[in-house]
Design a protein around this motif. Structure first.
Motif, mmCIF file in Angstrom:
data_model
loop_
_atom_site.group_PDB
_atom_site.id
_atom_site.type_symbol
_atom_site.label_atom_id
_atom_site.label_comp_id
_atom_site.label_asym_id
_atom_site.label_seq_id
_atom_site.Cartn_x
_atom_site.Cartn_y
_atom_site.Cartn_z
ATOM 1 N N LEU A 73 9.893 8.832 3.339
ATOM 2 C CA LEU A 73 8.655 8.423 2.690
ATOM 3 C C LEU A 73 8.878 7.251 1.748
ATOM 4 N N TYR A 74 7.880 6.382 1.695
ATOM 5 C CA TYR A 74 7.892 5.222 0.807
ATOM 6 C C TYR A 74 6.581 5.258 0.024
ATOM 7 N N TYR A 75 6.664 4.923 -1.273
ATOM 8 C CA TYR A 75 5.489 4.980 -2.126
ATOM 9 C C TYR A 75 4.997 3.584 -2.473
ATOM 10 N N VAL A 76 3.676 3.402 -2.454
ATOM 11 C CA VAL A 76 3.038 2.166 -2.902
ATOM 12 C C VAL A 76 1.906 2.538 -3.840
ATOM 13 N N GLY A 77 1.863 1.917 -5.013
ATOM 14 C CA GLY A 77 0.765 2.168 -5.935
ATOM 15 C C GLY A 77 0.518 0.964 -6.815
ATOM 16 N N GLU A 78 -0.733 0.707 -7.100
ATOM 17 C CA GLU A 78 -1.117 -0.441 -7.929
ATOM 18 C C GLU A 78 -1.890 0.019 -9.147
ATOM 19 N N SER A 79 -1.559 -0.549 -10.315
ATOM 20 C CA SER A 79 -2.259 -0.281 -11.566
ATOM 21 C C SER A 79 -2.193 1.219 -11.874
ATOM 22 N N PHE A 80 -3.316 1.932 -11.855
ATOM 23 C CA PHE A 80 -3.296 3.384 -12.028
ATOM 24 C C PHE A 80 -2.329 4.032 -11.033
ATOM 25 N N THR B 1 7.133 0.765 -4.335
ATOM 26 C CA THR B 1 6.608 -0.476 -4.901
ATOM 27 C C THR B 1 5.538 -0.123 -5.918
ATOM 28 N N LEU B 2 5.717 -0.594 -7.137
ATOM 29 C CA LEU B 2 4.768 -0.365 -8.222
ATOM 30 C C LEU B 2 4.193 -1.708 -8.630
ATOM 31 N N VAL B 3 2.890 -1.891 -8.442
ATOM 32 C CA VAL B 3 2.240 -3.171 -8.705
ATOM 33 C C VAL B 3 1.452 -3.065 -10.009
ATOM 34 N N VAL B 4 1.724 -3.943 -10.946
ATOM 35 C CA VAL B 4 1.114 -3.964 -12.287
ATOM 36 C C VAL B 4 0.880 -2.537 -12.805
ATOM 37 N N PRO B 5 1.941 -1.739 -12.915
ATOM 38 C CA PRO B 5 1.787 -0.314 -13.230
ATOM 39 C C PRO B 5 1.268 -0.061 -14.644
ATOM 40 N N THR B 6 0.391 0.889 -14.746
ATOM 41 C CA THR B 6 -0.148 1.294 -16.041
ATOM 42 C C THR B 6 0.634 2.486 -16.588
ATOM 43 N N PHE B 7 0.217 2.988 -17.746
ATOM 44 C CA PHE B 7 0.796 4.157 -18.425
ATOM 45 C C PHE B 7 2.237 3.915 -18.888
ATOM 46 N N GLY B 8 2.633 2.653 -19.032
ATOM 47 C CA GLY B 8 3.986 2.360 -19.480
ATOM 48 C C GLY B 8 4.052 2.086 -20.979
ATOM 49 N N HIS B 9 4.974 2.726 -21.672
ATOM 50 C CA HIS B 9 5.294 2.495 -23.083
ATOM 51 C C HIS B 9 4.058 2.626 -23.960
ATOM 52 N N TYR B 10 3.695 3.861 -24.263
ATOM 53 C CA TYR B 10 2.464 4.100 -25.013
ATOM 54 C C TYR B 10 2.483 3.494 -26.404
ATOM 55 N N ASP B 11 3.639 3.341 -27.022
ATOM 56 C CA ASP B 11 3.653 2.723 -28.344
ATOM 57 C C ASP B 11 3.166 1.276 -28.260
ATOM 58 N N GLU B 12 3.599 0.557 -27.222
ATOM 59 C CA GLU B 12 3.110 -0.801 -26.996
ATOM 60 C C GLU B 12 1.663 -0.780 -26.502
ATOM 61 N N ARG C 107 4.346 -9.554 1.762
ATOM 62 C CA ARG C 107 5.455 -9.787 2.701
ATOM 63 C C ARG C 107 6.775 -9.287 2.105
ATOM 64 N N GLU C 108 7.002 -9.601 0.848
ATOM 65 C CA GLU C 108 8.239 -9.162 0.191
ATOM 66 C C GLU C 108 8.273 -7.642 0.041
ATOM 67 N N GLY C 109 7.101 -7.047 -0.200
ATOM 68 C CA GLY C 109 7.045 -5.601 -0.320
ATOM 69 C C GLY C 109 7.402 -4.904 0.982
ATOM 70 N N LEU C 110 6.938 -5.436 2.102
ATOM 71 C CA LEU C 110 7.297 -4.872 3.397
ATOM 72 C C LEU C 110 8.789 -5.035 3.654
ATOM 73 N N ALA C 111 9.355 -6.171 3.241
ATOM 74 C CA ALA C 111 10.794 -6.366 3.396
ATOM 75 C C ALA C 111 11.575 -5.365 2.546
ATOM 76 N N HIS C 112 11.052 -5.059 1.357
ATOM 77 C CA HIS C 112 11.702 -4.064 0.501
ATOM 78 C C HIS C 112 11.690 -2.702 1.172
ATOM 79 N N LEU C 113 10.572 -2.346 1.792
ATOM 80 C CA LEU C 113 10.509 -1.085 2.526
ATOM 81 C C LEU C 113 11.547 -1.050 3.636
ATOM 82 N N GLU C 114 11.684 -2.145 4.374
ATOM 83 C CA GLU C 114 12.651 -2.181 5.471
ATOM 84 C C GLU C 114 14.079 -2.013 4.939
ATOM 85 N N ARG C 115 14.384 -2.632 3.816
ATOM 86 C CA ARG C 115 15.730 -2.478 3.261
ATOM 87 C C ARG C 115 15.969 -1.040 2.803
ATOM 88 N N ALA C 116 14.923 -0.415 2.263
ATOM 89 C CA ALA C 116 15.073 0.973 1.824
ATOM 90 C C ALA C 116 15.335 1.895 3.027
#
Length: 339
Positions: free
Chosen positions: A196-203, A222-233, A328-337
């Motif tokens: 399995l490979y995971y893809v998620g954007e923002s939320f 692949t995590l695209v512009v991920p939210t919920f990171g570093h609540y102090d910031e 395109r780069e994300g698909l290449a990352h999946l292939e390498r994984a």
């Protein structure tokens, strides 16, 4: 599995000059870079885990294994070389949720993709990050449209991101993360055992960072512009996204900060043991870049592929090319994984 490498945007070299944000966003009411540069963003340390953090997430993962996803196909249509099915499956607490399941019309898929979405929900499947020979599930988070509006959670973002906050077991974004394990169960039940490979954007990027490290079926993410990171910031600055509702709530209820410690995507990302691609933006009014980069900075160095985006949650010159390259780069990352 091959080593991943760091990748930065090729159209703009942010190590030498920042994009012309003033001319790109002349009507912006505040600076979406929050005064940061790539160098300062790369220096943001993630929130360190408390002793209870991993214990709690492993407990939730163990509990989820006891829930039967019990996927049921409601309808199927052939679209090109793919069969697209509307399905329902159980979430982490047994709530029945709807999703789309996609599989090649012929041949056995060689990988399964769990593809989440942003806080706007999802009203269709998107194939840009899914190989043609993959099976995929496009879960829709509890409470969100189009398939699960009001199911298991309130739909308005301001209510959704705060619902259940008084109890870690009931906090809705946490439940949404745990629901991803059941979506993966549904995918495997329908497609058979697959890496399995995971893809998620923002939320979807944020809840993926919370969920994927604890599920050993995932071989990459692949995590695209991920939210919920570093609540102090995240809670220190205004934004146009879900973080603003949390920030305003904590001004009235500062004790709620302790509850959020279990749901910091930058803390969870440190537990990744698989290759992770993070696409993080230098300018973003909806998900402050400092939170995005905290997630990237948390991923163990030898597992991280970083793609620096000029901006997130906004249109700007050259956006189309950036999106094509990133997919395109994300698909290449999946292939390498997979290799």
């Amino acid at each position: 599995m091959t080593d991943t490498t760091r990748i930065e945007t090729t159209r703009i070299d942010p190590t030498r000059t920042a994009p012309p944000f003033d001319s790109w966003f002349p009507d912006a009411t505040f600076d979406g870079s929050y005064g940061h540069t790539l160098d300062t963003l790369r220096d943001i340390a993630p929130i360190a885990a408390t002793p209870a953090f991993a214990v709690q997430w492993r407990r939730w993962r163990a509990e989820a294994r006891l829930v039967d996803a019990a996927p049921r196909i409601l309808s199927t249509q052939q679209r090109g070389r793919r069969d697209v099915s509307l399905i329902e499956h159980s979430g982490a607490d047994g709530t029945r949720l709807r999703a789309w399941y996609v599989a090649p019309t012929s041949g056995h898929p060689r990988v399964g993709v769990v593809h989440s979405h942003g806080y706007g929900g999802r009203d269709r499947v998107e194939y840009g990050r899914v190989p043609a020979d993959a099976a995929a599930i496009f879960p829709v988070a509890r409470g969100l449209g189009a398939l699960n509006a009001g199911v298991g959670a309130p739909e308005p973002v301001g209510e959704h991101v705060l619902a259940g906050l008084a109890s870690a077991d009931d906090y809705v974004p946490g439940l949404c993360a745990r629901d991803l394990w059941l979506a993966a169960d549904a995918l495997v039940s329908l497609a058979g055992e697959l890496p399995l490979y995971y893809v998620g954007e923002s939320f979807g990027g944020g809840i993926g960072a919370l969920a994927a490290p604890w599920d050993d079926r995932f071989i990459g993410a692949t995590l695209v512009v991920p939210t919920f990171g570093h609540y102090d910031e995240r809670l220190a600055v205004p934004c146009l996204g879900s973080g603003e509702y949390q920030r305003m709530h904590l001004q009235q209820h500062p004790e709620a900060r302790e509850q959020l410690r279990l749901f910091d995507a930058s803390t969870s990302a440190a537990f990744f043991t698989i290759p992770v691609r993070v696409e993080a933006a230098l300018w973003d009014q909806s998900v402050p870049p400092q939170g995005q980069f905290a997630v990237a900075n948390a991923v163990p160095h030898d597992l991280l592929e970083l793609r620096v985006l000029p901006a997130g949650h906004a249109e700007y010159p050259g956006l189309g090319r950036v999106l094509v390259d990133a997919r395109r780069e994300g698909l290449a990352h999946l292939e390498r994984a997979l290799s």
